[in-house]
Scaffold this motif. Structure first.
Motif, PDB file in Angstrom:
ATOM      1  N   THR A   1     -18.873 -63.489  61.419  1.00  0.00           N
ATOM      2  CA  THR A   1     -18.830 -64.004  60.045  1.00  0.00           C
ATOM      3  C   THR A   1     -19.710 -63.134  59.140  1.00  0.00           C
ATOM      4  OG1 THR A   1     -18.423 -66.188  60.908  1.00  0.00           O
ATOM      5  CG2 THR A   1     -19.263 -66.069  58.653  1.00  0.00           C
TER       6      THR A   1
ATOM      7  N   THR B   1     -18.786 -75.170  60.077  1.00  0.00           N
ATOM      8  CA  THR B   1     -19.113 -76.071  61.180  1.00  0.00           C
ATOM      9  C   THR B   1     -20.393 -75.638  61.895  1.00  0.00           C
ATOM     10  OG1 THR B   1     -16.863 -76.843  61.474  1.00  0.00           O
ATOM     11  CG2 THR B   1     -18.231 -76.802  63.450  1.00  0.00           C
ATOM     12  N   SER B   2     -20.594 -74.348  62.025  1.00  0.00           N
ATOM     13  CA  SER B   2     -21.818 -73.856  62.683  1.00  0.00           C
ATOM     14  C   SER B   2     -23.048 -74.277  61.877  1.00  0.00           C
ATOM     15  CB  SER B   2     -21.774 -72.335  62.831  1.00  0.00           C
ATOM     16  OG  SER B   2     -20.694 -71.964  63.663  1.00  0.00           O
TER      17      SER B   2
ATOM     18  N   SER C   1     -12.834 -75.346  64.045  1.00  0.00           N
ATOM     19  CA  SER C   1     -13.750 -75.216  65.177  1.00  0.00           C
ATOM     20  C   SER C   1     -13.999 -76.584  65.802  1.00  0.00           C
ATOM     21  CB  SER C   1     -15.061 -74.606  64.680  1.00  0.00           C
ATOM     22  OG  SER C   1     -15.903 -74.347  65.767  1.00  0.00           O
TER      23      SER C   1
ATOM     24  N   SER D   1     -23.047 -68.976  65.315  1.00  0.00           N
ATOM     25  CA  SER D   1     -21.703 -68.528  64.945  1.00  0.00           C
ATOM     26  C   SER D   1     -20.781 -68.594  66.160  1.00  0.00           C
ATOM     27  CB  SER D   1     -21.766 -67.087  64.422  1.00  0.00           C
ATOM     28  OG  SER D   1     -20.478 -66.601  64.126  1.00  0.00           O
ATOM     29  N   GLN D   2     -19.593 -69.125  65.958  1.00  0.00           N
ATOM     30  CA  GLN D   2     -18.600 -69.093  67.031  1.00  0.00           C
ATOM     31  C   GLN D   2     -18.187 -67.646  67.258  1.00  0.00           C
ATOM     32  OE1 GLN D   2     -15.317 -68.548  69.154  1.00  0.00           O
ATOM     33  NE2 GLN D   2     -14.882 -68.371  66.972  1.00  0.00           N
ATOM     34  N   SER D   3     -17.728 -67.013  66.176  1.00  0.00           N
ATOM     35  CA  SER D   3     -17.121 -65.681  66.298  1.00  0.00           C
ATOM     36  C   SER D   3     -18.145 -64.571  66.491  1.00  0.00           C
ATOM     37  CB  SER D   3     -16.315 -65.382  65.032  1.00  0.00           C
ATOM     38  OG  SER D   3     -17.191 -65.391  63.900  1.00  0.00           O
TER      39      SER D   3
ATOM     40  N   VAL E   1      -7.999 -72.538  64.144  1.00  0.00           N
ATOM     41  CA  VAL E   1      -8.906 -72.173  63.041  1.00  0.00           C
ATOM     42  C   VAL E   1     -10.004 -73.232  62.891  1.00  0.00           C
ATOM     43  CG1 VAL E   1      -9.009 -72.018  60.512  1.00  0.00           C
ATOM     44  CG2 VAL E   1      -7.380 -70.624  61.785  1.00  0.00           C
TER      45      VAL E   1
ATOM     46  N   GLU F   1      -9.648 -79.242  56.023  1.00  0.00           N
ATOM     47  CA  GLU F   1      -9.065 -77.939  56.336  1.00  0.00           C
ATOM     48  C   GLU F   1      -7.715 -78.027  57.023  1.00  0.00           C
ATOM     49  OE1 GLU F   1     -12.072 -76.663  60.005  1.00  0.00           O
ATOM     50  OE2 GLU F   1     -11.306 -75.110  58.720  1.00  0.00           O
TER      51      GLU F   1
ATOM     52  N   LYS G   1     -13.232 -81.104  58.756  1.00  0.00           N
ATOM     53  CA  LYS G   1     -12.053 -81.038  59.625  1.00  0.00           C
ATOM     54  C   LYS G   1     -10.829 -81.599  58.915  1.00  0.00           C
ATOM     55  CE  LYS G   1     -13.231 -78.831  61.983  1.00  0.00           C
ATOM     56  NZ  LYS G   1     -14.436 -78.242  62.568  1.00  0.00           N
TER      57      LYS G   1
HETATM   58  O1  M6R Z   1     -17.450 -68.035  63.560  1.00  0.00           O
HETATM   59  P1  M6R Z   1     -18.416 -68.862  62.773  1.00  0.00           P
HETATM   60  O2  M6R Z   1     -18.987 -69.986  63.537  1.00  0.00           O
HETATM   61  O3  M6R Z   1     -19.518 -68.013  62.171  1.00  0.00           O
HETATM   62  O4  M6R Z   1     -17.572 -69.456  61.591  1.00  0.00           O
HETATM   63  C1  M6R Z   1     -18.163 -70.247  60.593  1.00  0.00           C
HETATM   64  C2  M6R Z   1     -17.123 -70.968  59.765  1.00  0.00           C
HETATM   65  O5  M6R Z   1     -16.265 -70.046  59.147  1.00  0.00           O
HETATM   66  C3  M6R Z   1     -16.292 -71.952  60.613  1.00  0.00           C
HETATM   67  O6  M6R Z   1     -17.096 -72.868  61.283  1.00  0.00           O
HETATM   68  C4  M6R Z   1     -15.300 -72.702  59.713  1.00  0.00           C
HETATM   69  O7  M6R Z   1     -15.988 -73.558  58.838  1.00  0.00           O
HETATM   70  C5  M6R Z   1     -14.304 -73.485  60.586  1.00  0.00           C
HETATM   71  N1  M6R Z   1     -12.962 -73.217  60.155  1.00  0.00           N
HETATM   72  C6  M6R Z   1     -14.547 -74.962  60.552  1.00  0.00           C
HETATM   73  O8  M6R Z   1     -13.633 -75.669  61.317  1.00  0.00           O
END
Ligand code: M6R
Length: 364
Positions: A107, A57-58, A155, A102-104, A153, A243, A240
């Motif tokens: 990655t 998603t990012s 995003s 990145s959300q987290s 999970v 998954e 979305k």
């Molecule tokens: O934490 P990040 O943004 O780096 O993660 C990237 C992908 O693993 C994350 O966006 C994944 O595709 C999600 N599960 C989508 O909903």
């Protein structure tokens, strides 16, 4: 912790007006109608190329951002999946800017790409949601999203907050590069400030979208179409749905349909068309008519004007508020998130913890 919500994903979808507003507060000066970035220690006007790297998603946020950086600031942007980036021996310009989303912030592929760029002398900017993450620590320029913890999970709110930061950053680049006047900047800021209210209006369609779930849930395949900055939304909608509902879905650039995937179309394949009013509307709708002519069942997501023009004969329609094309990718994220969410609930899958997936992918 979920309050009145059934799942974290649902809670996080509904938090978007609040967290996008929260994020925008640290990137805009509403009274002055200006963008306000954190202290930047390099000369933006000297940046002639940007490399954006991310996953999932990012990465779709990066696709939208490419569109913005190129159209506002006229800076060429190279984007790639982190897992592909390092292995193609990328050309990194001297003094270049590499941006990671990145959300987290953990990655593994994205982090490895970041370190690769750092070793190659690039300035490292990071749009990240977890302020204590490894990527946040290793960045030269930290651009936090203020989405708060994202537990589901899938995003959702991190994506719209990433878009909010990236729109402000692209406008800032445009100003610094002398490509955007103060009046144009003021206009961009005004549109961004409308985003939280428009997200709220989009969320009002929750019940209606829930009622559509039984129409989509039996499908084996679902196609999503979009164009321009809304094409990544088609990819995001498909991701979305895949998954969390385990239905095969593909996002396509609307104009690419006739180059292959149109062969898939029959009454059993719902086609979700993302078509806000704006510069791409007519062309997207003509691609939609090609689908319809082959018996395809269409769910059209547009605004009142778009639906009045093209909504007749669709399997279903979802009406979004009329928004400026700049904020359409944020607002149209809501219906694709809700559709995936309700289809998954209807099928009874584990929405917050889908099979085979982890919230943060820490292996390459
Ligand atoms: O934490 P990040 O943004 O780096 O993660 C990237 C992908 O693993 C994350 O966006 C994944 O595709 C999600 N599960 C989508 O909903």
């Amino acid at each position: 912790e979920k309050g009145p919500y059934q799942h974290f994903m649902q809670k996080e979808i509904f938090e978007q007006p609040t967290v996008v507003a929260q994020t925008l507060r640290s990137y805009l000066r509403p009274l002055e109608r200006q963008v306000a970035l954190p202290q930047i220690d390099f000369d933006i006007s000297a940046v002639n190329r940007i490399t954006i790297v991310a996953c999932g998603t990012s990465y779709y946020a990066a696709m939208v951002a490419k569109y913005w950086f190129e159209s506002f600031a006229r800076v060429p942007v190279d984007i790639d999946f982190a897992s592909e980036f390092r292995y193609r021996d990328p050309i990194l310009p001297a003094g270049g800017l590499a941006l990671f989303i990145s959300q987290s912030g953990e990655t593994a592929d994205t982090l490895a790409a970041l370190r690769h760029c750092k070793a190659a002398g690039q300035t490292i900017a990071v749009v990240v949601n977890v302020p204590t993450s490894t990527m946040a620590r290793e960045a030269d320029l930290l651009l936090p999203t203020h989405a708060g913890p994202e537990i589901g999970v899938a995003s959702t709110k991190a994506f719209t907050c990433q878009l909010a930061v990236l729109a402000a950053l692209a406008a800032h680049f445009a100003v610094k590069k002398g490509r955007m006047s103060a009046a144009e900047e003021a206009e961009i800021v005004a549109h961004l400030m409308e985003a939280p209210a428009s997200l709220n209006l989009a969320l009002e369609h929750d019940d209606e979208i829930k009622a559509m779930a039984p129409l989509i849930a039996p499908a084996r395949d679902v196609l999503y179409l979009g164009r321009g900055p809304d094409f990544p939304l088609a990819l995001e909608g498909a991701l979305k749905l895949k998954e969390i509902s385990y239905i095969h879905a593909e996002g396509y650039a609307a104009g690419e349909m006739k180059h292959g995937p149109i062969a898939l179309i029959d009454e059993a394949v719902p086609v979700i068309v993302i078509a806000p009013s704006g510069p791409h509307f007519e062309k997207t709708v003509s691609n939609m008519q090609e689908v319809r002519a082959r018996g395809g069942k269409i769910v059209l997501i547009s605004d009142a004007e778009g639906l009045a023009e093209a909504g007749a004969g669709c399997l279903a329609t979802i009406e979004m508020p009329r928004v400026h094309p700049l904020i359409a990718p944020l607002v149209y994220a809501v219906p694709v998130q809700l559709l995936a969410y309700h289809v998954a609930c209807f099928k009874g899958t584990d929405v917050d913890q889908p099979r085979n997936l982890a919230k943060s992918v820490t292996v390459e």
